[in-house]
Design an enzyme around this catalytic site. Structure first.
Site, PDB file in Angstrom:
ATOM      1  N   SER A 133       0.835  -1.189   0.000  1.00  0.00           N
ATOM      2  CA  SER A 133       0.000   0.000   0.000  1.00  0.00           C
ATOM      3  C   SER A 133       0.878   1.251   0.000  1.00  0.00           C
ATOM      4  O   SER A 133       1.741   1.399  -0.862  1.00  0.00           O
ATOM      5  CB  SER A 133      -0.961  -0.057   1.190  1.00  0.00           C
ATOM      6  OG  SER A 133      -1.993   0.882   1.068  1.00  0.00           O
ATOM      7  N   ASP A 286      -8.124  -5.788  -6.011  1.00  0.00           N
ATOM      8  CA  ASP A 286      -7.959  -4.514  -5.304  1.00  0.00           C
ATOM      9  C   ASP A 286      -8.873  -3.475  -5.947  1.00  0.00           C
ATOM     10  O   ASP A 286      -8.856  -3.284  -7.165  1.00  0.00           O
ATOM     11  CB  ASP A 286      -6.499  -4.063  -5.405  1.00  0.00           C
ATOM     12  CG  ASP A 286      -6.131  -2.991  -4.398  1.00  0.00           C
ATOM     13  OD1 ASP A 286      -6.956  -2.101  -4.136  1.00  0.00           O
ATOM     14  OD2 ASP A 286      -4.989  -3.030  -3.882  1.00  0.00           O
ATOM     15  N   HIS A 315      -7.737  -5.262  -1.515  1.00  0.00           N
ATOM     16  CA  HIS A 315      -6.483  -4.583  -1.186  1.00  0.00           C
ATOM     17  C   HIS A 315      -5.746  -5.303  -0.054  1.00  0.00           C
ATOM     18  O   HIS A 315      -4.511  -5.336  -0.021  1.00  0.00           O
ATOM     19  CB  HIS A 315      -6.767  -3.136  -0.779  1.00  0.00           C
ATOM     20  CG  HIS A 315      -5.539  -2.344  -0.483  1.00  0.00           C
ATOM     21  ND1 HIS A 315      -4.580  -2.079  -1.438  1.00  0.00           N
ATOM     22  CD2 HIS A 315      -5.093  -1.763   0.679  1.00  0.00           C
ATOM     23  CE1 HIS A 315      -3.600  -1.367  -0.900  1.00  0.00           C
ATOM     24  NE2 HIS A 315      -3.879  -1.174   0.389  1.00  0.00           N
TER      25      HIS A 315
END
Length: 341
Positions: A133, A286, A315
């Protein structure tokens, strides 16, 4: 590895000039180190933290059972500015506390981290910068700014910029938090509880995929219902400072590895500057760091390997240690990367 074996260290700069033109006073990176730098100074690994996470959240990446063995590598986990460990609205210089905390960019984070490495590790070669991320965004920023120093980079469920739909998702969770009457433009006297709970609930719907909920995959995390999962997200965000969350959110929304003096907004040039062996690993489901966006960037990195993380976890497929099957895929890809070069 026991978390209580680690002690956070701190690196501070009395006055740190930010990209915005403001100055961050007593700018501090909190970090942990696992393993020791070797005599050749070529075994250093950086694992920058993700949104809302502290250094402990990256520990599942480390261990003798995976490719990042602290018996072989010196592994440093620097905390993102704004996460409550490094300089943040909740702990900063009194003149910059709370709503008065200045805007901090992706570039600012990496510049301060680079000063840490130069100061504490003598300009060591970096064998790998990796992250999930926002950690992956920082990894890509490192790789384009310091192509001679960074030998490998792994960007997991991340992109080199905040793409438009990702920006809109973040606007939604920001609105959920700031519509709480207690918020008072960040000058709240007590935590905006309703806003923090709403933030967590809205975020949960984006963090996982449709299939994750449809197939009741949340039970693998120990939740017997969707409501139980949502309550967990509420409680998790109640532990965080609202201004901290929004400080990091600004860094995320404004993220663009080309938005700095080196590249002047030329993303093609920034991606083309990356010389490190690169792993670009988006999640197949995601919803905001999409595989399409990641693939378009990987195609502009000459040394990139594009490897799709096949998972219904959205995600969170890339979250360190959450899912054994996802972790296995990540470790396999990292092993291949570490064997390159």
């Amino acid at each position: 590895m026991q978390k209580n074996q680690l002690f956070a260290k701190h690196f501070s700069v009395e006055e740190f000039k930010l990209q915005s033109g403001d100055t961050l006073f007593d700018a501090t990176i909190s970090y942990v180190q696992v393993g020791e730098l070797n005599a050749q100074k070529d075994n250093l690994i950086l694992l920058p933290t993700y949104y809302g996470g502290a250094h402990s959240g990256n520990l599942p990446f480390i261990g003798a059972t995976g490719p990042l063995d602290p018996r072989r590598y010196c592994i440093v986990i620097p905390n993102l500015i704004g996460n409550g460990q490094s300089s943040s609205p909740s702990n900063s210089h009194p003149s910059q506390r709370g709503a008065d905390f200045p805007h901090v960019s992706l570039y600012d984070n990496v510049q301060l981290q680079h000063q840490l490495i130069e100061s504490r590790f003598g300009g060591a070669e970096i064998a790998l910068v990796a992250g999930w991320s926002m950690g992956g965004m920082q990894a890509l920023q490192w790789a384009c700014l310091y192509p001679k120093q960074v030998k490998r980079v792994a960007s997991i469920c991340a992109t080199a910029r905040c793409w438009p739909h990702n920006f809109v998702f973040l606007e939604g969770i920001k609105a959920a938090l700031t519509c709480d009457a207690v918020w008072q433009e960040g000058r709240y006297k007590s935590p905006p509880i309703a806003g923090l709970k709403a933030f967590g609930r809205v975020y949960a719907g984006w963090a996982y995929s449709q299939a994750f909920f449809r197939n009741q995959t949340y039970k693998e995390l120990g939740f017997d219902s969707i409501e139980a999962l949502l309550r967990f997200w509420e409680e998790d965000h109640l532990q965080q400072d609202a201004n901290d969350l929004l400080a990091m959110l600004y860094t995320w929304q404004s993220a663009d590895i080309s938005n700095n003096p080196r590249f002047g907004g030329d993303m093609q040039a920034a991606l083309g500057a990356i010389q490190a062996h690169s792993l670009i690993m988006p999640g197949s489901t995601d919803l905001y760091f999409t595989q399409e966006d990641a693939k378009s960037e990987a195609d502009q990195i000459s040394s990139a390997t594009f490897s799709l993380l096949e998972s219904d976890w959205g995600h969170c497929a890339g979250a360190p240690g959450r899912s054994p099957s996802n972790t296995k895929q990540i470790f396999s890809a990292l092993s291949d990367l570490m064997n390159r070069g």
